[in-house]
Scaffold this motif. Structure first.
Motif, mmCIF file in Angstrom:
data_model
loop_
_atom_site.group_PDB
_atom_site.id
_atom_site.type_symbol
_atom_site.label_atom_id
_atom_site.label_comp_id
_atom_site.label_asym_id
_atom_site.label_seq_id
_atom_site.Cartn_x
_atom_site.Cartn_y
_atom_site.Cartn_z
ATOM 1 N N PRO A 56 0.814 -1.214 0.000
ATOM 2 C CA PRO A 56 0.000 0.000 0.000
ATOM 3 C C PRO A 56 0.850 1.268 0.000
ATOM 4 C CG PRO A 56 -0.916 -1.600 1.523
ATOM 5 C CD PRO A 56 0.410 -2.145 1.072
ATOM 6 N N GLU A 57 1.976 1.224 0.681
ATOM 7 C CA GLU A 57 2.852 2.399 0.729
ATOM 8 C C GLU A 57 3.446 2.707 -0.641
ATOM 9 O OE1 GLU A 57 2.171 0.648 4.571
ATOM 10 O OE2 GLU A 57 3.054 -0.237 2.763
ATOM 11 N N ALA A 58 3.846 1.661 -1.369
ATOM 12 C CA ALA A 58 4.387 1.868 -2.715
ATOM 13 C C ALA A 58 3.308 2.349 -3.671
ATOM 14 C CB ALA A 58 5.023 0.574 -3.226
ATOM 15 N N MET A 59 2.098 1.829 -3.500
ATOM 16 C CA MET A 59 0.970 2.300 -4.308
ATOM 17 C C MET A 59 0.747 3.794 -4.093
ATOM 18 S SD MET A 59 -3.075 1.254 -3.982
ATOM 19 C CE MET A 59 -3.199 2.231 -2.462
ATOM 20 N N THR A 70 1.643 15.446 -13.299
ATOM 21 C CA THR A 70 0.525 15.876 -14.142
ATOM 22 C C THR A 70 -0.635 16.373 -13.286
ATOM 23 O OG1 THR A 70 -1.008 15.217 -15.907
ATOM 24 C CG2 THR A 70 -0.510 13.555 -14.247
ATOM 25 N N SER A 71 -1.372 17.305 -13.848
ATOM 26 C CA SER A 71 -2.612 17.754 -13.212
ATOM 27 C C SER A 71 -3.817 17.100 -13.859
ATOM 28 C CB SER A 71 -2.734 19.279 -13.327
ATOM 29 O OG SER A 71 -2.752 19.673 -14.697
ATOM 30 N N ARG A 72 -3.578 16.242 -14.853
ATOM 31 C CA ARG A 72 -4.664 15.567 -15.573
ATOM 32 C C ARG A 72 -5.145 14.338 -14.790
ATOM 33 N NH1 ARG A 72 -4.882 16.592 -21.172
ATOM 34 N NH2 ARG A 72 -4.150 18.721 -21.558
ATOM 35 N N PRO A 73 -6.367 13.888 -15.065
ATOM 36 C CA PRO A 73 -6.874 12.682 -14.405
ATOM 37 C C PRO A 73 -6.080 11.430 -14.784
ATOM 38 C CG PRO A 73 -8.669 13.958 -15.358
ATOM 39 C CD PRO A 73 -7.389 14.550 -15.889
ATOM 40 N N PHE A 74 -6.010 10.498 -13.853
ATOM 41 C CA PHE A 74 -5.379 9.196 -14.088
ATOM 42 C C PHE A 74 -6.068 8.188 -13.190
ATOM 43 C CE2 PHE A 74 -3.056 11.213 -10.666
ATOM 44 C CZ PHE A 74 -2.884 10.212 -9.733
ATOM 45 N N GLY A 75 -5.692 6.929 -13.321
ATOM 46 C CA GLY A 75 -6.331 5.883 -12.534
ATOM 47 C C GLY A 75 -5.343 4.982 -11.826
ATOM 48 N N MET A 76 -5.854 4.209 -10.873
ATOM 49 C CA MET A 76 -5.079 3.177 -10.173
ATOM 50 C C MET A 76 -5.868 1.879 -10.239
ATOM 51 S SD MET A 76 -2.486 2.038 -8.457
ATOM 52 C CE MET A 76 -1.542 3.417 -7.774
ATOM 53 N N ASN A 77 -5.206 0.805 -10.620
ATOM 54 C CA ASN A 77 -5.844 -0.502 -10.723
ATOM 55 C C ASN A 77 -5.437 -1.392 -9.563
ATOM 56 O OD1 ASN A 77 -5.628 -3.557 -11.982
ATOM 57 N ND2 ASN A 77 -7.418 -2.433 -12.685
ATOM 58 N N VAL A 78 -6.405 -2.158 -9.046
ATOM 59 C CA VAL A 78 -6.194 -3.023 -7.886
ATOM 60 C C VAL A 78 -6.561 -4.452 -8.254
ATOM 61 C CG1 VAL A 78 -6.898 -3.472 -5.498
ATOM 62 C CG2 VAL A 78 -6.726 -1.113 -6.329
ATOM 63 N N PHE A 79 -5.760 -5.409 -7.793
ATOM 64 C CA PHE A 79 -6.093 -6.823 -7.941
ATOM 65 C C PHE A 79 -7.074 -7.230 -6.846
ATOM 66 C CE2 PHE A 79 -1.819 -8.335 -9.991
ATOM 67 C CZ PHE A 79 -2.202 -7.765 -11.182
ATOM 68 N N ASP A 117 -2.939 -9.791 -1.680
ATOM 69 C CA ASP A 117 -2.277 -8.608 -2.239
ATOM 70 C C ASP A 117 -2.602 -7.352 -1.424
ATOM 71 O OD1 ASP A 117 -0.451 -7.796 -4.307
ATOM 72 O OD2 ASP A 117 -2.084 -6.712 -5.284
ATOM 73 N N ALA A 118 -2.747 -7.505 -0.113
ATOM 74 C CA ALA A 118 -3.023 -6.378 0.802
ATOM 75 C C ALA A 118 -4.247 -5.579 0.351
ATOM 76 C CB ALA A 118 -1.804 -5.477 0.922
ATOM 77 N N TYR A 119 -5.269 -6.301 -0.096
ATOM 78 C CA TYR A 119 -6.445 -5.653 -0.687
ATOM 79 C C TYR A 119 -7.119 -4.666 0.274
ATOM 80 C CZ TYR A 119 -11.152 -5.178 -2.661
ATOM 81 O OH TYR A 119 -12.327 -4.675 -3.151
ATOM 82 N N ASP A 120 -7.416 -5.094 1.477
ATOM 83 C CA ASP A 120 -8.145 -4.222 2.405
ATOM 84 C C ASP A 120 -7.366 -2.946 2.693
ATOM 85 O OD1 ASP A 120 -10.262 -5.996 2.566
ATOM 86 O OD2 ASP A 120 -9.540 -6.967 4.394
ATOM 87 N N ALA A 121 -6.065 -3.073 2.900
ATOM 88 C CA ALA A 121 -5.254 -1.885 3.192
ATOM 89 C C ALA A 121 -5.203 -0.942 1.992
ATOM 90 C CB ALA A 121 -3.842 -2.307 3.595
ATOM 91 N N LYS A 122 -5.156 -1.507 0.799
ATOM 92 C CA LYS A 122 -5.124 -0.661 -0.394
ATOM 93 C C LYS A 122 -6.445 0.068 -0.589
ATOM 94 C CE LYS A 122 -1.561 -3.304 -2.789
ATOM 95 N NZ LYS A 122 -1.216 -4.269 -3.848
ATOM 96 N N ILE A 123 -7.560 -0.619 -0.352
ATOM 97 C CA ILE A 123 -8.862 0.029 -0.485
ATOM 98 C C ILE A 123 -8.996 1.154 0.537
ATOM 99 C CG2 ILE A 123 -11.351 -0.291 -0.273
ATOM 100 C CD1 ILE A 123 -10.067 -1.385 -2.860
ATOM 101 N N ALA A 124 -8.587 0.909 1.762
ATOM 102 C CA ALA A 124 -8.663 1.949 2.791
ATOM 103 C C ALA A 124 -7.823 3.158 2.397
ATOM 104 C CB ALA A 124 -8.204 1.383 4.136
ATOM 105 N N LEU A 126 -6.907 4.082 -0.666
ATOM 106 C CA LEU A 126 -7.475 4.753 -1.831
ATOM 107 C C LEU A 126 -8.722 5.553 -1.473
ATOM 108 C CD1 LEU A 126 -7.045 1.949 -4.513
ATOM 109 C CD2 LEU A 126 -5.901 4.176 -4.495
ATOM 110 N N LEU A 127 -9.566 5.021 -0.598
ATOM 111 C CA LEU A 127 -10.769 5.742 -0.202
ATOM 112 C C LEU A 127 -10.433 7.018 0.565
ATOM 113 C CD1 LEU A 127 -13.171 2.836 0.821
ATOM 114 C CD2 LEU A 127 -13.447 4.419 -1.103
ATOM 115 N N ALA A 128 -9.321 7.008 1.274
ATOM 116 C CA ALA A 128 -8.920 8.204 2.026
ATOM 117 C C ALA A 128 -8.504 9.340 1.108
ATOM 118 C CB ALA A 128 -7.784 7.847 2.988
ATOM 119 N N ASP A 129 -7.982 9.005 -0.072
ATOM 120 C CA ASP A 129 -7.516 10.045 -1.010
ATOM 121 C C ASP A 129 -7.453 9.437 -2.407
ATOM 122 O OD1 ASP A 129 -6.443 12.282 -2.197
ATOM 123 O OD2 ASP A 129 -4.428 12.006 -1.360
ATOM 124 N N PRO A 130 -8.603 9.254 -3.057
ATOM 125 C CA PRO A 130 -8.625 8.508 -4.316
ATOM 126 C C PRO A 130 -8.241 9.351 -5.528
ATOM 127 C CG PRO A 130 -10.844 9.162 -3.721
ATOM 128 C CD PRO A 130 -9.949 9.614 -2.595
#
Length: 345
Positions: A56-59, A70-79, A117-124, A126-130
């Motif tokens: 999660p830290e590297a993500m 960039t100031s443009r929109p981008f995305g993050m993909n999660v397994f 793949d640390a799913y719960d931690a990554k979701i938390a 991302l939700l804090a600052d998506p």
């Protein structure tokens, strides 16, 4: 912007849709860097980062770095977490089979570890600052997770490989339809054997029953390919392999070189490297071990990880997972911004 008739992504994020219908595929394991995502977004496409295999830290560090670029929109993909229980004896047998391969490279086969793949931690996190877009591969998140992102103004994209999966992801803001031609891992919801559906057929089938925006993925590498899927109802084309050789890509140099190496003449789906079907260049490792690899992801990924790292370090393309879509010969050493322009019909 998409045509007014396209029901694209939710009102809060419609203004974030890129100028060009080009989505850079999230490619876990190195290729998807902040530099690549930012370059694609700055060029009018939509860049995507990949959280797979990262902490999660590297993500979060990748998100921070991309925002600086960039100031443009981008995305993050999660397994999505792997839910199927593997057969430990089959994994152990495959590990034993690879022992001579590992010894030749001067390493030992790896040992299976955490499977979520640390799913719960990554979701938390991302939700804090998506970021503006969040994608999911290997399944569909729970409805409350989808709603939570939507309430924060983030569009949710779910990768599907069949019409049945598309129906299960009806709450998502958009679907990424991944055809059988795609390079890298199939984003199927389960790790069972299936009959991969070609992209054009999948587009026709899914567009017949949903008004969700559809992003087409699989073997797309030219402006004519993009124009074709747009004509079939897609709002954008997701492209991965064509970006692998870009200077902004973090793909291993061995992988980049193999895409242009005349010794490699075809691609195939294999479980040999990770325990999940993935399309790559046909090399010695794929040929010798595919028939013996169990359907055990990410367990096989852990087992082969030291071997793949060693093969890359030793410049050996025959022992490395060379993920590639069917149009891999179109990949060139082109800056990402130039490639976005070339891909736009």
């Amino acid at each position: 912007m998409p045509p007014p008739s396209v029901p694209w992504i939710m009102v809060p994020v419609m203004s974030r849709w890129p100028e060009h219908p080009i989505v850079q595929a999230p490619m876990a394991g190195g290729p998807s860097t902040p530099e690549l995502a930012a370059a694609v977004s700055d060029a009018g496409g939509l860049g995507f980062l990949a959280a797979g295999y990262k902490t999660p830290e590297a993500m979060r560090a990748d998100i921070t770095a991309t925002r600086r670029l960039t100031s443009r929109p981008f995305g993050m993909n999660v397994f999505m977490p792997s839910l199927e229980e593997p057969d430990p004896s089959a994994v152990a047998a495959y590990r034993d089979r690879l022992a001579p391969e590992a010894a030749r490279l001067g390493v030992a086969p790896g040992t299976p570890a955490d499977r979520d793949d640390a799913y719960d931690a990554k979701i938390a996190d991302l939700l804090a600052d998506p970021p503006p877009f969040v994608g999911f591969t290997f399944g569909c998140p729970a409805p409350d997770v989808i709603r939570a992102f939507q309430e924060r103004g983030t569009a949710v994209v779910v990768t599907v490989t069949t019409a049945a999966e598309a129906r299960l992801a009806s709450a998502a803001d958009a679907l990424c339809l991944q055809g059988s031609e795609a390079g890298g891992h199939r984003g199927s919801f389960t790790n069972t054997s299936d009959d991969p559906v070609p992209l054009r057929a999948l587009l026709r089938e899914v567009s017949a029953f949903t008004r969700q925006p559809l992003i087409a993925a699989g073997g797309l590498a030219t402006a004519s390919h993009v124009a074709e899927v747009l004509a079939l109802g897609a709002v954008a084309a997701q492209i991965g392999t064509a970006f692998v050789r870009c200077p902004e890509s973090g793909a291993n140099p061995v992988h980049k070189a193999a895409l242009a190496d005349p010794r490699f003449t075809s691609t195939a789906l294999t479980r040999a490297f990770s325990g999940r079907p993935a399309r790559g260049l046909v090399n010695r490792f794929l040929t010798e071990h595919s028939a013996h690899a169990p359907a055990a992801y990410p367990d096989v990924h852990y087992v082969t990880s030291p071997l793949r790292r060693a093969a890359a370090a030793q410049g050996d393309p025959e022992g490395l997972n060379l993920w590639a879509g069917e149009s891999y010969r179109q990949a060139t050493e082109t800056p990402a911004a130039v490639l976005v322009a070339r891909l736009t019909p």
